[in-house]
Design an enzyme around this catalytic site. Structure first.
Site, short mmCIF file in Angstrom:
data_model
loop_
_atom_site.label_atom_id
_atom_site.label_comp_id
_atom_site.label_asym_id
_atom_site.label_seq_id
_atom_site.Cartn_x
_atom_site.Cartn_y
_atom_site.Cartn_z
CG ASP A 295 28.46 -101.37 -47.87
OD1 ASP A 295 28.16 -100.30 -48.42
OD2 ASP A 295 28.46 -102.46 -48.48
CD GLU A 492 24.20 -102.80 -53.05
OE1 GLU A 492 24.57 -103.38 -52.02
OE2 GLU A 492 24.23 -101.57 -53.18
C1 BGC Z 1 27.33 -101.30 -51.52
C2 BGC Z 1 28.72 -100.77 -51.71
C3 BGC Z 1 28.68 -99.34 -52.18
C4 BGC Z 1 27.83 -98.50 -51.26
C5 BGC Z 1 27.71 -97.06 -51.69
C6 BGC Z 1 26.47 -100.37 -50.72
O1 BGC Z 1 25.14 -100.77 -50.70
O2 BGC Z 1 27.40 -102.56 -50.88
O3 BGC Z 1 29.43 -101.57 -52.61
O4 BGC Z 1 29.98 -98.83 -52.27
O5 BGC Z 1 26.54 -99.05 -51.19
O6 BGC Z 1 26.89 -96.93 -52.80
C1 BGC Z 2 21.72 -96.44 -53.00
C2 BGC Z 2 22.93 -97.33 -53.16
C3 BGC Z 2 23.03 -98.19 -51.99
C4 BGC Z 2 21.74 -98.93 -51.72
C5 BGC Z 2 21.87 -99.78 -50.51
C6 BGC Z 2 20.50 -97.27 -52.75
O1 BGC Z 2 19.40 -96.45 -52.57
O2 BGC Z 2 21.58 -95.66 -54.14
O3 BGC Z 2 24.11 -96.60 -53.32
O4 BGC Z 2 24.08 -99.08 -52.19
O5 BGC Z 2 20.68 -98.04 -51.63
O6 BGC Z 2 20.69 -99.97 -49.82
#
Ligand code: BGC
Ligand code: BGC
Length: 602
Positions: A295, A492
């Site tokens: 990830d 998230e």
């Molecule tokens: C998320 C994933 C995602 C990845 C790419 C991560 O922060 O946990 O679900 O696929 O970012 O964007």
């Molecule tokens: C990105 C996401 C990623 C997240 C995690 C964001 O800046 O756009 O894809 O999941 O950071 O830290």
């Protein structure tokens, strides 16, 4: 389209490409091998020529990573083609895999059809519909040339305070098992080699939905968070298997090509560094033949310095690394740990072999076929036919929780319907997180689609007057009031909440409507069950619509009886915060609405 829900095995196993894979592998230098294991974020490329110089195996677009020229279909396609053309210039000309979070439609791209988030799809209990939705998403992804989605999320969220609850199909392992496999079949098609197939990625392995409250991310910026996301899952191996691994077992059976290990820990050990989970269970015991993608920056959370984090994760069994910004440092550090004999070359060969298998299977190595985008697919991108399937998903995901005196369905010939609530005319709130922006946002986030207010206007007879006020006031004299309330977008890290009560603005909108003495229907847009007591008491009918996406017409289909509700709760609905976590099988079990609950019309 292959819709047989009983078909478990894909046409060809990934290891069936091993002869070609081994022969290519034998020609590769260590630099070329390490490049294959490296995935950079396109927007963080320090120099686009790094693609050739470092032999990058993959690029991704994270949640906020749009093309520099704009966010339309052509921008995305041109961007993909540009990067892919660079990879083709390398000595061996191995194409890159391009990964993106197409988690409910090709959800980063303007004008794509946006499907309901998984929690709503889970309420449909309809595997073949979910397979169709994934098939359409695959076609729209392919229209931009991209051939890999970081989906489906087969998490089993057990605590609604978690901000990723909506990414799972529901709280029972059974939903992750049956619906996750359906999504894999839809994305990957009957044969990965077909031009419309995309690689699926089951995520986040394992136990992301089972973290203990209070063990989450310590901080974001200088704000302390520590709720659930990326926390510690404290369960025995047997519990982890029974609850949180079911989706992976069925995804592997369905031939899933990639799996994403999770940010979270299992009993204090980060999954991204766990040999038990990645090698012993996934690869050896479950026979997973594809590759593991770490990830986003997840290895940075392992103990030690960057070199030892890399060493630990590769040796645990990670194959490709999502190192969005640190890709140069990753490349040189992995080289060093190999030269220092801290990572055996056999492990590197195994990782690259798995990545190449997938590249062969998806047809990227096929000399007779261009790895560039097929622009003839632009014709059907966001098309009416694609939207029709998404609307069907919306109809089937709605759950009717209350319908006193059969106020629903509403007559299309009513003289006047008053619509209220902050989300009645808001496509961004309908779509939720992971839509155009990483966290999503309120308002006109994308083009195409129908808000619920517009859908109601479309549904009624010519003579019916539809009036609207955001706060629900002024409804006196209407035959019916419809109030659309709920959560505003999040994803998230930022979506964890200690309190899931409705806002005072939402409660007031329902009360304002009710004060006029008319029958009131509440439509709740949310990524999880909320504490709804005050609104529930003040209305005659209540519909949980989850995060339905762009096709608001599907909500009107249910409100006006063009479709009789069939949705059944994919999670238990708590009475109060003090009941959370609450899940089917708990003893005692006394939710407001049980898992599986859902009313219909006669
Ligand atoms: C998320 C994933 C995602 C990845 C790419 C991560 O922060 O946990 O679900 O696929 O970012 O964007
Ligand atoms: C990105 C996401 C990623 C997240 C995690 C964001 O800046 O756009 O894809 O999941 O950071 O830290």
């Amino acid at each position: 389209m292959d819709e047989r829900p009983d078909r478990l095995q894909p046409a060809k196993s990934l290891s069936s490409y091993d002869r070609s894979v081994e022969s290519l592998l034998s020609e590769m230098t260590l630099e070329e091998k390490i490049g294959q294991m490296t995935q950079a974020e396109q927007s963080a490329l320090k120099d686009p020529a790094d693609i050739e110089k470092l032999f990058l195996g993959s690029l991704l677009s994270g949640g906020n990573s749009d093309p520099k020229t704009g966010n339309g279909l052509k921008d995305w396609t041109d961007m993909y083609d540009g990067y892919q053309s660079r990879a083709l210039k390398t000595r061996l000309g191995i194409p890159i895999l391009y990964g993106i979070d197409a988690v409910h439609g090709h959800s980063n791209v303007l004008g794509a059809v946006i499907f309901p988030h998984n929690i709503g799809l889970g309420c449909s209990r309809n595997a073949s519909l979910i397979e169709k939705a994934a098939r359409i998403t695959a076609e729209e992804v392919r229209a931009t040339g991209i051939q890999w989605t970081f989906a489906p999320c087969v998490t089993v969220p057990r605590d609604e305070r978690w901000g990723r609850t909506y990414e799972g199909f529901g709280e029972s392992p059974e939903l992750a098992r049956t619906l996750g496999a359906a999504a894999v079949r839809g994305f990957q098609g009957a044969d990965l080699g077909r031009p419309l197939s995309v690689l699926a990625c089951a995520k986040h392995f394992a136990g992301d939905g089972g973290t203990t409250f209070g063990t989450g991310l310590p901080k974001e910026g200088n704000r302390s968070i520590r709720l659930l996301d990326q926390g510690d899952t404290r369960l025995s191996e047997q519990e982890l298997r029974e609850i949180h691994m079911q989706g992976y077992i069925s995804a592997i059976r369905a031939g899933v090509a990639t799996i994403m290990p999770s940010y979270n820990s299992w009993n204090g050990v980060k999954c991204s560094g766990s040999r038990r989970l990645l090698t012993e269970i996934l690869k050896q015991e479950l026979g997973f033949e594809g590759f593991l993608i770490s990830d986003y920056n997840a290895i940075d959370q392992l103990p030690g310095n960057y070199k030892s984090q890399i060493e630990q994760s590769v040796n645990a069994g990670m194959d490709m690394f999502m190192v969005p910004n640190r890709y140069r440092e990753f490349y040189t550090s992995l080289m060093e740990v190999v030269k220092e004999n801290k990572v055996p070359i056999s492990r590197i060969d195994d990782a690259v072999k798995r990545i190449l298998r997938v590249k062969f299977a998806i047809g990227l190595m096929d000399k007779g076929r261009s790895p560039l985008a097929d622009r003839s697919l632009h014709k059907t991108f966001g098309s009416a036919e694609h939207r029709r399937i998404a609307r069907e998903c919306v109809r089937q995901s709605l759950v009717l929780l209350k319908n006193d005196k059969k106020v629903l369905p509403i007559s299309k010939r009513a003289a006047r319907i008053h619509v209220g609530g902050k989300s009645a005319d808001d496509i961004g709130n309908q779509c939720g997180g992971w839509t155009i922006d990483w966290q999503g946002k309120s308002g006109d986030v994308t083009t195409g689609g129908t808000t619920i207010l517009k859908a109601i206007q479309n549904a009624v007879s010519k003579k019916t007057k539809v009036t609207f006020s955001r706060d629900g006031s002024g409804s006196e004299g209407s035959d019916m009031g419809v109030v659309v309330i709920g959560e505003t977008p999040y994803a998230e890290m930022r979506g964890d909440r200690e309190d899931l009560s409705l806002t005072s603005e939402d409660i007031a909108a329902v009360a304002n409507m009710k004060r006029a003495g008319i029958p009131v229907v509440v439509v709740l847009l949310s990524g999880r069950p909320m504490i709804i007591d005050k609104a529930l008491a003040n209305c005659d009918a209540f519909v949980a619509a989850w995060l339905p996406g762009t096709e608001g017409q599907g909500v009107a289909d249910v409100l006006f009886g063009d479709y009789k509700p069939t949705g059944k709760l994919s999670c238990s609905w708590p009475r109060a915060m003090s009941q959370i976590p609450i899940n089917i099988g708990d003893q005692p079990y006394d939710p407001l609405f049980k898992y599986g609950f859902g009313l219909s019309y006669e």
